[in-house]
Design a protein around this motif. Structure first.
Motif, mmCIF file in Angstrom:
data_model
loop_
_atom_site.group_PDB
_atom_site.id
_atom_site.type_symbol
_atom_site.label_atom_id
_atom_site.label_comp_id
_atom_site.label_asym_id
_atom_site.label_seq_id
_atom_site.Cartn_x
_atom_site.Cartn_y
_atom_site.Cartn_z
ATOM 1 N N TYR A 56 0.835 -1.199 0.000
ATOM 2 C CA TYR A 56 0.000 0.000 0.000
ATOM 3 C C TYR A 56 0.876 1.258 0.000
ATOM 4 C CZ TYR A 56 -5.090 -0.179 0.671
ATOM 5 O OH TYR A 56 -6.438 -0.238 0.481
ATOM 6 N N VAL A 57 1.873 1.248 0.886
ATOM 7 C CA VAL A 57 2.774 2.404 1.012
ATOM 8 C C VAL A 57 3.515 2.632 -0.304
ATOM 9 C CG1 VAL A 57 4.872 3.235 2.172
ATOM 10 C CG2 VAL A 57 3.002 2.258 3.521
ATOM 11 N N THR A 58 4.023 1.568 -0.898
ATOM 12 C CA THR A 58 4.752 1.685 -2.169
ATOM 13 C C THR A 58 3.857 2.274 -3.254
ATOM 14 O OG1 THR A 58 6.067 -0.220 -1.561
ATOM 15 C CG2 THR A 58 6.108 0.386 -3.879
ATOM 16 N N LYS A 59 2.651 1.728 -3.364
ATOM 17 C CA LYS A 59 1.724 2.212 -4.406
ATOM 18 C C LYS A 59 1.370 3.680 -4.178
ATOM 19 C CE LYS A 59 -0.601 -1.996 -5.810
ATOM 20 N NZ LYS A 59 -1.787 -2.817 -5.654
ATOM 21 N N PHE A 60 1.187 4.019 -2.923
ATOM 22 C CA PHE A 60 0.834 5.393 -2.578
ATOM 23 C C PHE A 60 1.974 6.334 -2.971
ATOM 24 C CE2 PHE A 60 -0.857 8.233 1.097
ATOM 25 C CZ PHE A 60 -1.405 9.098 0.169
ATOM 26 N N ASN A 61 3.212 5.943 -2.666
ATOM 27 C CA ASN A 61 4.359 6.786 -3.037
ATOM 28 C C ASN A 61 4.452 6.961 -4.552
ATOM 29 O OD1 ASN A 61 5.576 7.720 -0.635
ATOM 30 N ND2 ASN A 61 6.366 5.670 -0.222
ATOM 31 N N GLU A 62 4.150 5.897 -5.269
ATOM 32 C CA GLU A 62 4.172 6.008 -6.741
ATOM 33 C C GLU A 62 3.128 7.023 -7.210
ATOM 34 O OE1 GLU A 62 5.632 1.408 -7.485
ATOM 35 O OE2 GLU A 62 3.573 1.971 -7.986
ATOM 36 N N ALA A 63 1.951 6.963 -6.588
ATOM 37 C CA ALA A 63 0.877 7.905 -6.959
ATOM 38 C C ALA A 63 1.287 9.342 -6.621
ATOM 39 C CB ALA A 63 -0.404 7.533 -6.229
ATOM 40 N N LEU A 64 1.920 9.525 -5.470
ATOM 41 C CA LEU A 64 2.333 10.882 -5.072
ATOM 42 C C LEU A 64 3.372 11.450 -6.033
ATOM 43 C CD1 LEU A 64 2.486 10.522 -1.176
ATOM 44 C CD2 LEU A 64 0.719 11.606 -2.560
ATOM 45 N N GLN A 65 4.269 10.578 -6.485
ATOM 46 C CA GLN A 65 5.275 11.030 -7.477
ATOM 47 C C GLN A 65 4.579 11.445 -8.760
ATOM 48 O OE1 GLN A 65 8.405 8.194 -8.059
ATOM 49 N NE2 GLN A 65 9.502 8.864 -6.244
ATOM 50 N N LYS A 66 3.608 10.619 -9.157
ATOM 51 C CA LYS A 66 2.867 10.900 -10.387
ATOM 52 C C LYS A 66 2.144 12.254 -10.290
ATOM 53 C CE LYS A 66 -1.004 9.088 -12.801
ATOM 54 N NZ LYS A 66 -2.103 8.167 -12.589
ATOM 55 N N TRP A 67 1.581 12.502 -9.131
ATOM 56 C CA TRP A 67 0.849 13.754 -8.919
ATOM 57 C C TRP A 67 1.771 14.907 -8.523
ATOM 58 C CZ3 TRP A 67 -4.139 14.302 -10.240
ATOM 59 C CH2 TRP A 67 -4.910 13.150 -10.397
ATOM 60 N N GLN A 68 3.059 14.607 -8.436
ATOM 61 C CA GLN A 68 4.080 15.606 -8.050
ATOM 62 C C GLN A 68 3.755 16.268 -6.712
ATOM 63 O OE1 GLN A 68 4.365 18.047 -11.654
ATOM 64 N NE2 GLN A 68 6.161 16.856 -12.218
ATOM 65 N N ILE A 69 3.393 15.436 -5.756
ATOM 66 C CA ILE A 69 3.178 15.931 -4.388
ATOM 67 C C ILE A 69 4.429 15.566 -3.579
ATOM 68 C CG2 ILE A 69 1.711 15.782 -2.325
ATOM 69 C CD1 ILE A 69 -0.568 14.891 -4.253
ATOM 70 N N PRO A 70 5.158 16.582 -3.087
ATOM 71 C CA PRO A 70 6.477 16.324 -2.503
ATOM 72 C C PRO A 70 6.432 15.794 -1.063
ATOM 73 C CG PRO A 70 6.007 18.670 -2.463
ATOM 74 C CD PRO A 70 4.822 18.019 -3.107
ATOM 75 N N VAL A 71 5.801 14.652 -0.896
ATOM 76 C CA VAL A 71 5.729 14.013 0.425
ATOM 77 C C VAL A 71 6.065 12.536 0.247
ATOM 78 C CG1 VAL A 71 4.168 13.287 2.277
ATOM 79 C CG2 VAL A 71 3.957 15.567 1.340
ATOM 80 N N GLU A 72 6.867 12.018 1.175
ATOM 81 C CA GLU A 72 7.163 10.576 1.130
ATOM 82 C C GLU A 72 6.444 9.866 2.271
ATOM 83 O OE1 GLU A 72 10.853 7.410 1.280
ATOM 84 O OE2 GLU A 72 11.317 9.539 1.100
#
Ligand SMILES: [Fe+2]
Length: 237
Positions: A56-72
């Motif tokens: 879940y965490v990995t997928k979420f991080n991928e989505a955040l990168q895609k959306w260019q939201i600078p949070v890990e």
């Protein structure tokens, strides 16, 4: 800033209800200056499989990168204190020795020092979550202090400091801060709007009570040490 306690994963507990809400929470956090969020679903009645949470965490991080939201997003959990340490050590924050421990909503258990000792015996460093919101601590905050000798730390909720939980909880949070019994401020956010993942306002209030340097430790240095598995800067009582 780093938020050590946040129910940001969607559909797992009473936190974010959907992936959209999780992304909204991440946006709110980024806007507030938060760079890392430890995703901490409740581990109480259901012992969620670790692989499932990590995916879940990995997928979420991928989505955040895609959306260019600078949070890990980092892996962790909000673990019920009554569960056996051997069973829950896999929920330690970011594969370090630190683990969030939540006592019952009404009181700190009479055998709390035994519980904490047991966690330590399993090479874990317990972080007690939001004691300022527990009625028995509000009535007598000093009951908390004997538990903090040795490697036991305290996280309070940002909204306790801002007064969003009411005066009594705010007073208790102020008292614990003044006494040096607080090591982290975290959002414990469950959504983007009500008690969102915001730390800056609480950090400002903490600055007035303990000064700029210590307030920074509560939202930056100490949480960074935790996610890195290093010793924290403010010692327990
Ligand atoms: Fe929580």
């Amino acid at each position: 800033m780093i938020d050590l306690h946040c129910h940001i994963l969607p559909g797992i507990d009473d936190g974010a209800k959907s992936a959209k809400e999780s992304v909204r929470m991440a946006r709110v956090a980024a806007k507030d200056g938060i760079t890392h969020i430890v995703a901490t679903p409740h581990i109480r009645d259901t012992l969620h499989p670790v692989n499932f949470l990590k995916q879940y965490v990995t997928k979420f991080n991928e989505a955040l990168q895609k959306w260019q939201i600078p949070v890990e997003i980092l892996y962790g959990a909000d673990v019920y204190a009554m569960l056996p340490p051997k069973e829950v050590r896999r929920y330690a924050i970011n594969n370090t020795q630190y683990i969030l421990i939540e006592f019952p909503y009404t009181h700190i258990s009479a055998n709390a020092s035994d519980i904490l000792f047991n966690f330590k015996m399993h090479d874990l460093v317990p972080i007690i979550t939001h004691p300022e919101r527990i009625p028995s601590v509000i009535r007598d905050p000093e009951t908390l202090f004997p538990l903090l000798s040795g490697d036991v730390y305290v996280q309070i909720t940002a909204d306790s400091l801002t007064g969003n939980f009411g005066e009594q909880i705010q007073e208790c949070a102020f008292y614990l801060l003044q006494k040096g019994a607080v090591h982290f401020i975290a959002s414990d956010a469950h959504s983007a709007i009500v008690r969102g993942p915001v730390l800056s306002e609480a950090a400002k209030i903490a600055t007035k009570i303990v000064g700029k340097e210590k307030a920074r430790m509560l939202v930056e240095d100490n949480p960074l040490a935790v996610i890195s598995g290093k010793h924290i800067h403010l010692a327990p009582l």
